[in-house]
Design an enzyme around this catalytic site. Structure first.
Site, PDB file in Angstrom:
ATOM      1  N   GLU A  44      48.679  39.204  39.373  1.00 50.53           N
ATOM      2  CA  GLU A  44      47.480  39.703  40.039  1.00 50.53           C
ATOM      3  C   GLU A  44      47.872  40.445  41.320  1.00 50.53           C
ATOM      4  OE1 GLU A  44      44.105  36.537  38.669  1.00 50.53           O
ATOM      5  OE2 GLU A  44      45.263  35.901  40.395  1.00 50.53           O
TER       6      GLU A  44
ATOM      7  N   ASP B 231      40.628  36.812  47.901  1.00 51.27           N
ATOM      8  CA  ASP B 231      41.586  37.877  48.238  1.00 51.27           C
ATOM      9  C   ASP B 231      41.149  38.857  49.334  1.00 51.27           C
ATOM     10  OD1 ASP B 231      42.148  36.802  45.776  1.00 51.27           O
ATOM     11  OD2 ASP B 231      42.202  38.697  44.715  1.00 51.27           O
TER      12      ASP B 231
ATOM     13  N   PHE C 241      35.534  42.974  41.755  1.00 56.16           N
ATOM     14  CA  PHE C 241      36.806  42.267  41.938  1.00 56.16           C
ATOM     15  C   PHE C 241      37.701  43.058  42.902  1.00 56.16           C
ATOM     16  CE2 PHE C 241      37.421  39.145  38.121  1.00 56.16           C
ATOM     17  CZ  PHE C 241      36.254  38.497  38.462  1.00 56.16           C
ATOM     18  N   SER C 242      38.942  42.577  43.060  1.00 62.26           N
ATOM     19  CA  SER C 242      39.825  43.092  44.108  1.00 62.26           C
ATOM     20  C   SER C 242      40.221  44.544  43.913  1.00 62.26           C
ATOM     21  CB  SER C 242      41.084  42.222  44.187  1.00 62.26           C
ATOM     22  OG  SER C 242      40.718  40.983  44.730  1.00 62.26           O
TER      23      SER C 242
ATOM     24  N   ARG D  91      43.141  44.792  36.204  1.00 64.89           N
ATOM     25  CA  ARG D  91      42.449  44.707  37.496  1.00 64.89           C
ATOM     26  C   ARG D  91      43.365  44.903  38.706  1.00 64.89           C
ATOM     27  NH1 ARG D  91      42.248  39.350  35.392  1.00 64.89           N
ATOM     28  NH2 ARG D  91      43.535  37.896  36.594  1.00 64.89           N
ATOM     29  N   ASP D  92      42.728  44.838  39.877  1.00 66.58           N
ATOM     30  CA  ASP D  92      43.363  44.792  41.197  1.00 66.58           C
ATOM     31  C   ASP D  92      44.114  46.075  41.562  1.00 66.58           C
ATOM     32  OD1 ASP D  92      42.337  42.259  41.004  1.00 66.58           O
ATOM     33  OD2 ASP D  92      44.263  41.243  40.761  1.00 66.58           O
TER      34      ASP D  92
ATOM     35  N   TRP E 107      31.986  31.568  50.930  1.00 77.04           N
ATOM     36  CA  TRP E 107      33.298  31.528  50.285  1.00 77.04           C
ATOM     37  C   TRP E 107      34.027  32.849  50.519  1.00 77.04           C
ATOM     38  CZ3 TRP E 107      36.815  29.051  47.258  1.00 77.04           C
ATOM     39  CH2 TRP E 107      37.659  29.841  46.470  1.00 77.04           C
TER      40      TRP E 107
ATOM     41  N   TRP F 123      33.684  30.031  44.371  1.00 74.04           N
ATOM     42  CA  TRP F 123      33.910  31.337  43.750  1.00 74.04           C
ATOM     43  C   TRP F 123      32.723  31.707  42.836  1.00 74.04           C
ATOM     44  CZ3 TRP F 123      34.361  33.569  38.940  1.00 74.04           C
ATOM     45  CH2 TRP F 123      34.954  34.841  38.904  1.00 74.04           C
TER      46      TRP F 123
HETATM   47  C1  FRU Z   1      43.146  36.899  42.539  1.00 72.33           C
HETATM   48  C2  FRU Z   1      41.966  37.314  41.686  1.00 72.33           C
HETATM   49  C3  FRU Z   1      42.070  38.767  41.304  1.00 72.33           C
HETATM   50  C4  FRU Z   1      40.634  39.129  41.036  1.00 72.33           C
HETATM   51  C5  FRU Z   1      39.903  38.318  42.083  1.00 72.33           C
HETATM   52  C6  FRU Z   1      38.572  37.814  41.625  1.00 72.33           C
HETATM   53  O1  FRU Z   1      42.912  35.796  43.334  1.00 72.33           O
HETATM   54  O2  FRU Z   1      41.878  36.481  40.545  1.00 72.33           O
HETATM   55  O3  FRU Z   1      42.930  39.022  40.215  1.00 72.33           O
HETATM   56  O4  FRU Z   1      40.415  40.510  41.177  1.00 72.33           O
HETATM   57  O5  FRU Z   1      40.737  37.219  42.378  1.00 72.33           O
HETATM   58  O6  FRU Z   1      37.910  37.178  42.674  1.00 72.33           O
END
Ligand code: FRU
Length: 526
Positions: free
Chosen positions: A217, A35, A91-92, A162-163, A32, A59
């Site tokens: 995000e 992002d 995560f991202s 996040r991100d 899989w 996921w």
């Molecule tokens: C966006 C997201 C981000 C997160 C990641 C988790 O697609 O939801 O906000 O960091 O995917 O996989």
């Protein structure tokens, strides 16, 4: 985030899906992906890190996968770069080249690469229930990574923070690292700054604004010279939203404005309505969504962010070619999901306020580096279509095609490409320009396998203004995707499609009148 499914309940999908594997869009070998993360150019290589599940094709177990490319078309996958463990999912986030070794992870002569990622803490972790920002570094050009012992470096005690996207900013008081991250459920981008990537100071917040009916995000913030004029710099703030994008589900919007080292101030013209689009009336909300600025009007372009450190000030973005509405059910196995093509973005004010245009990066070389990546298969200069169709070369197995067309619609009521069509004409993906409504429609309702999810069969559209009466299209088809760059890239539509094995014909037609095809070129991967 709210749409993630329970991995254990999902079927892996049919095994016989190798024919959907794209030729020039990155897919993970057998897992899989979601992002793109940590996009960075370093020592001649583009690095693409990405959200991956090392143990499956839905996921979960989020970690950073890794691939590199010299031309953004041919990719080599490497071992997982940053793996989840019993305390955190990875995560991202982003990667920077720490040229001044401000973090102390490398040396002045050998600057480290530093990843700033979100630690999504698990139930057993000390910071359980929160998402916070952490560091990992590489001193071998991005091939192996070490988590920093002082993680997390930035927490707000928030479950949805996040991100982080980090970039270098030259202020009057010296150089700073600036971080744009999100408070996802508050539709807010939060900005921080740091001298050393380890200690962070809050600057400001932006949002809610424009499309604010889903989680915000994967933000990104970067400057661009409007029409190449270095004295006219504007800042572009990308904010991905899920759900609540213009075509439904997840998608990417952007704002144009100024950033002064502390605050992002949008140009009034990039706001759809002073109060965003959160109108109670769904018709008003849909109309307001049309006024927002979208990176892509199709269903399958999400989490787009840009590369850092690209030479010559070029700004190149990549998105995840999927939609959280049905991402976990795409009918491919063992891999699932791919990235969009890399797209170079520019700002132009040629038609009013400054807006983004995107061009796919197709200028690479063949796998053996001896020829240009794409070579012309067919070129026709000028011909007329009157209630008639013209057949283009078929889509070839294991190849990708670029179709370029310039069309004077004349008095035709419909200019239509039918892609991945079967000979009977019952199956095909339709790209249609409708002069009456001035909209470009991408219709995949009869594109092949649409039944794996109730939300997949769809038709999406974007407003399109002809230039001197001409419709200009660049279409990239690659086994399971159609990416459309119209009017020099000012309108972009991306959709996944899963055509039948025999559905390989491509047609161009004009209906209800007479149109002139000024130019038609088809190129294929060499
Ligand atoms: C966006 C997201 C981000 C997160 C990641 C988790 O697609 O939801 O906000 O960091 O995917 O996989």
């Amino acid at each position: 985030m709210t749409t993630f499914l329970d991995a254990a309940r999902l079927e892996p999908g049919p095994a016989e899906t190798a024919r959907f594997r794209p030729a020039v869009h990155f897919t993970a070998r057998d897992t899989w992906l979601n992002d793109p993360n940590g996009l960075v150019f370093h020592d001649g290589l583009y690095h693409l890190f990405f959200q991956t599940n090392p143990y499956g094709n839905v996921w979960g177990n989020m970690s950073w996968g890794h691939a590199t490319s010299r031309d953004l078309l041919h990719w080599t996958e490497h071992p997982v770069a940053i793996a989840c463990d019993e305390t955190e999912d990875i995560f991202s986030g982003s990667v920077v080249v720490d040229h001044g070794n401000t973090s102390g992870f490398g040396t002045a002569d050998a600057p480290p690469l530093v990843a700033i990622y979100t630690s999504a803490y698990k139930a057993t972790a000390e910071y359980s229930g929160t998402q916070a920002q952490s560091l990992a570094y590489s001193i071998d050009g991005g091939m192996t990574w070490h988590k920093y012992g002082g993680n997390p470096v930035l927490s707000r005690n928030s479950p949805h923070f996040r991100d982080p996207k980090v970039f270098r900013y030259q202020g009057e008081d010296g150089a700073w690292w600036i971080m744009a991250a999100v408070e996802a459920q508050h539709q807010r981008v939060v900005f921080y700054r740091s001298r050393d990537l380890k200690s962070w100071e809050f600057l400001s917040g932006f949002g809610p604004a424009n499309a604010d009916q889903g989680e915000w995000e994967c933000p990104d913030l970067f400057p661009l010279a409007v029409d190449g004029d270095p004295d006219n710099l504007k800042w572009v703030l990308i904010v991905n939203v899920n759900p609540g994008a213009v075509a439904g589900g997840s998608g990417g919007q952007y704002f144009v404005g100024q950033f002064d080292g502390v605050r992002f101030i949008p140009d009034p013209g990039s706001l759809a309505a002073p109060d965003g689009v959160s109108a109670l009336d769904s018709i008003k909300a849909a109309a307001a969504l049309q006024q927002c600025l979208w990176l892509d009007w199709g269903r399958d372009c999400y989490a787009s962010v840009s590369f850092t450190n690209v030479p010559d000030g070029r700004r190149i973005i990549i998105g995840w070619m999927n939609n959280w509405d049905y991402a976990n059910q795409l009918p491919t196995s063992p891999w699932r999901s791919s990235m969009t093509l890399a797209r170079e973005v520019r700002l132009t004010a040629a038609h009013g306020p400054a807006r983004l245009v995107q061009q796919p990066v197709l200028a690479g070389h063949s796998a053996n580096e001896e020829q240009p990546a794409f070579k012309a298969l067919m070129h026709v200069d000028s011909f007329d279509l009157q209630d008639s169709s013209f057949q283009l070369p078929d889509a070839e197995p294991r190849n990708a095609q670029v179709i370029e067309a310039e069309v004077l619609p004349g008095n035709a009521r419909r200019i239509e490409f039918r892609l991945f069509a079967d000979t009977g004409g019952s199956e095909g993906t339709v790209l249609r320009f409708d002069p009456d409504s001035s909209r470009l429609v991408l219709d995949r309702r009869r594109s092949g396998d649409t039944r794996f999810h109730g939300k997949f069969a769809s038709a999406e559209s974007a407003p399109l203004v002809l230039e001197d009466g001409v419709l200009k299209l660049q279409i990239v088809v690659d086994h399971c995707s159609v990416e459309v760059f119209a009017q020099g890239g000012s309108v972009v539509l991306t959709d996944l499609v899963f055509p039948g094995a025999q559905a390989r014909e491509n047609w161009l037609s004009a209906a209800g009148g007479h149109a002139t095809i000024l130019k038609l070129t088809v190129s294929a991967l060499s």
